[in-house]
Design a protein around this motif. Structure first.
Motif, PDB file in Angstrom:
ATOM      1  N   THR A   1      -4.785   1.436   4.151  1.00  0.00           N
ATOM      2  CA  THR A   1      -5.952   1.082   4.971  1.00  0.00           C
ATOM      3  C   THR A   1      -5.606   1.019   6.456  1.00  0.00           C
ATOM      4  OG1 THR A   1      -5.518  -1.275   4.577  1.00  0.00           O
ATOM      5  CG2 THR A   1      -7.070  -0.175   3.100  1.00  0.00           C
TER       6      THR A   1
ATOM      7  N   TRP B   1      -7.058   4.113  -9.955  1.00  0.00           N
ATOM      8  CA  TRP B   1      -7.573   5.413  -9.525  1.00  0.00           C
ATOM      9  C   TRP B   1      -9.086   5.373  -9.325  1.00  0.00           C
ATOM     10  CZ3 TRP B   1      -5.481   9.076  -7.029  1.00  0.00           C
ATOM     11  CH2 TRP B   1      -4.136   9.399  -7.201  1.00  0.00           C
TER      12      TRP B   1
ATOM     13  N   SER C   1      -5.783   7.188   6.853  1.00  0.00           N
ATOM     14  CA  SER C   1      -6.540   6.881   5.646  1.00  0.00           C
ATOM     15  C   SER C   1      -7.258   8.118   5.103  1.00  0.00           C
ATOM     16  CB  SER C   1      -7.570   5.788   5.950  1.00  0.00           C
ATOM     17  OG  SER C   1      -8.535   5.690   4.932  1.00  0.00           O
TER      18      SER C   1
ATOM     19  N   ALA D   1      -9.513   3.867  -6.051  1.00  0.00           N
ATOM     20  CA  ALA D   1      -9.145   4.838  -5.011  1.00  0.00           C
ATOM     21  C   ALA D   1     -10.292   5.805  -4.748  1.00  0.00           C
ATOM     22  CB  ALA D   1      -7.890   5.602  -5.430  1.00  0.00           C
TER      23      ALA D   1
ATOM     24  N   GLU E   1      -1.222   2.062  -4.297  1.00  0.00           N
ATOM     25  CA  GLU E   1      -1.851   1.201  -3.314  1.00  0.00           C
ATOM     26  C   GLU E   1      -2.626   2.060  -2.334  1.00  0.00           C
ATOM     27  OE1 GLU E   1       1.328  -0.945  -1.552  1.00  0.00           O
ATOM     28  OE2 GLU E   1       1.621  -2.279  -3.269  1.00  0.00           O
ATOM     29  N   LEU E   2      -3.696   1.507  -1.786  1.00  0.00           N
ATOM     30  CA  LEU E   2      -4.533   2.241  -0.845  1.00  0.00           C
ATOM     31  C   LEU E   2      -4.078   1.966   0.579  1.00  0.00           C
ATOM     32  CD1 LEU E   2      -8.018   1.491  -2.435  1.00  0.00           C
ATOM     33  CD2 LEU E   2      -6.608   3.533  -2.736  1.00  0.00           C
TER      34      LEU E   2
ATOM     35  N   THR F   1       1.765   4.984  -2.282  1.00  0.00           N
ATOM     36  CA  THR F   1       0.720   4.644  -1.315  1.00  0.00           C
ATOM     37  C   THR F   1      -0.177   5.859  -1.110  1.00  0.00           C
ATOM     38  OG1 THR F   1       2.178   3.068  -0.203  1.00  0.00           O
ATOM     39  CG2 THR F   1       0.239   3.813   1.009  1.00  0.00           C
ATOM     40  N   PHE F   2      -1.450   5.701  -1.393  1.00  0.00           N
ATOM     41  CA  PHE F   2      -2.429   6.788  -1.362  1.00  0.00           C
ATOM     42  C   PHE F   2      -2.946   6.961   0.062  1.00  0.00           C
ATOM     43  CE2 PHE F   2      -6.876   8.278  -2.523  1.00  0.00           C
ATOM     44  CZ  PHE F   2      -6.472   9.540  -2.934  1.00  0.00           C
ATOM     45  N   SER F   3      -2.598   8.091   0.682  1.00  0.00           N
ATOM     46  CA  SER F   3      -2.961   8.337   2.081  1.00  0.00           C
ATOM     47  C   SER F   3      -3.418   9.779   2.256  1.00  0.00           C
ATOM     48  CB  SER F   3      -1.760   8.058   2.997  1.00  0.00           C
ATOM     49  OG  SER F   3      -0.789   9.085   2.854  1.00  0.00           O
TER      50      SER F   3
ATOM     51  N   PHE G   1     -12.982   3.951  -2.831  1.00  0.00           N
ATOM     52  CA  PHE G   1     -12.540   3.780  -1.451  1.00  0.00           C
ATOM     53  C   PHE G   1     -12.667   5.082  -0.666  1.00  0.00           C
ATOM     54  CE2 PHE G   1      -9.034   4.089   1.642  1.00  0.00           C
ATOM     55  CZ  PHE G   1      -9.362   3.037   2.482  1.00  0.00           C
ATOM     56  N   LEU G   2     -12.283   6.170  -1.288  1.00  0.00           N
ATOM     57  CA  LEU G   2     -12.348   7.489  -0.654  1.00  0.00           C
ATOM     58  C   LEU G   2     -13.753   7.786  -0.156  1.00  0.00           C
ATOM     59  CD1 LEU G   2     -11.243  10.450  -0.143  1.00  0.00           C
ATOM     60  CD2 LEU G   2     -11.965  10.922  -2.504  1.00  0.00           C
TER      61      LEU G   2
END
Length: 216
Positions: A127, A168, A133, A171, A124-125, A94-96, A174-175
Motif C-alpha cells: 500500500t 487472493w 501499488s 488482493a 501481503e498487499l 508482497t503483491f505490487s 484491492f486491485l
C-alpha cells in the motif's frame, strides 16, 4: 551478525536445543557468516520456523530486489529443505506493480513442483509507497489481472488452502477498489531513476508492461 551465532552457541552450551523455538525472517540470500554455516546450527535445534520473503522468480526477482541472485535463492532453499527437513517454512510475497502478473506463476510453480505446501504460502498487499501499488494499473491491465487471479484461485481450490484463497480474493478487491492510474507517471519517474542508476530496463524485464508507459 556474530551476536546471532553467539546466542546459538550459548543455547547449545546450556543444552536448550529442545526447549526453545527459533523464528527467522529471511530473503534467503545467505546461509552463513564469515565461514560459519547456519545449517550446521539448525541441525541441532528441533523447533525452527523460517519465514521467507520471495516476491518473484528469475530475472524479475533480481530486478525488483536489487542484489538478489535467483539461482542462489533456489540453491539455498534446496539446501535447507534437504538438510533440515524439520524446519517449518512459510513463504510470504508482497503483491505490487512489479510482480502483479508473475506472483501467481511463482505460487503455481512451487506448488506443482512439490517445493512447498500451498497452505504455507501467503501474500501481503503493498500500500505504501502508493506509486508502486497495483492500483496504479490502468483498467485494461486490471481486467487481465483479475482474470489471472480468478484462474489462480480456481487452481488453489484443489489444495485445501482456504487462507491463501481468501488473501487472493482480498488482493483482487484491492486491485479494483481504486483507480489511481493518474499517478502512473510517479511510478515511471521513480523507476526510471533506478533504471538509470542500475543500467537496467523495466520494459525488458517485464514485457507484459511494454505499453504501460503510454498510459502515464
Amino acid at each position: 551478525i556474530k551476536e546471532h551465532y553467539q546466542i546459538l552457541d550459548e543455547l547449545i552450551k546450556q543444552n536448550k536445543q529442545n526447549n526453545v523455538r527459533l523464528r527467522y525472517n529471511s530473503n534467503l540470500s545467505v546461509l552463513g557468516y564469515k565461514g560459519t554455516s547456519i545449517i550446521e546450527y539448525w541441525k541441532k535445534f528441533n523447533n525452527i520456523q523460517l519465514g521467507i520473503s520471495i516476491d518473484d522468480i528469475n530475472k524479475p526477482a533480481e530486478y525488483a530486489r536489487s542484489g538478489t541472485i535467483w539461482p542462489t535463492i533456489e540453491d539455498n532453499y534446496k539446501i535447507i529443505t534437504r538438510q533440515c527437513p524439520h524446519i517449518k517454512i512459510d513463504v510470504t510475497s508482497t503483491f505490487s506493480i512489479y510482480n502483479a502478473f508473475n506472483l501467481t506463476k511463482l505460487q503455481h510453480l512451487w506448488i506443482t513442483s512439490g517445493k512447498i505446501n500451498a497452505r504455507n504460502l501467503s501474500l501481503e498487499l503493498l500500500t505504501t509507497p502508493n506509486y508502486i501499488s497495483v492500483q496504479l494499473l490502468p483498467k485494461p491491465y486490471k481486467e487481465k489481472l483479475t482474470v489471472l487471479i480468478t484462474e489462480h484461485i480456481n487452481f488453489l481450490k484443489a489444495y485445501n488452502c482456504t487462507q491463501l484463497i481468501e488473501l487472493w480474493n482480498k488482493a483482487m478487491i484491492f486491485l479494483n477498489a481504486s483507480d489511481r492510474s493518474f499517478d502512473l507517471h510517479k511510478f515511471f519517474k521513480y523507476n526510471d531513476a533506478l533504471d538509470k542508476c542500475r543500467d537496467e530496463s523495466f520494459e525488458q524485464i517485464y514485457p507484459e508492461y511494454i505499453n504501460l508507459r503510454k498510459h502515464s
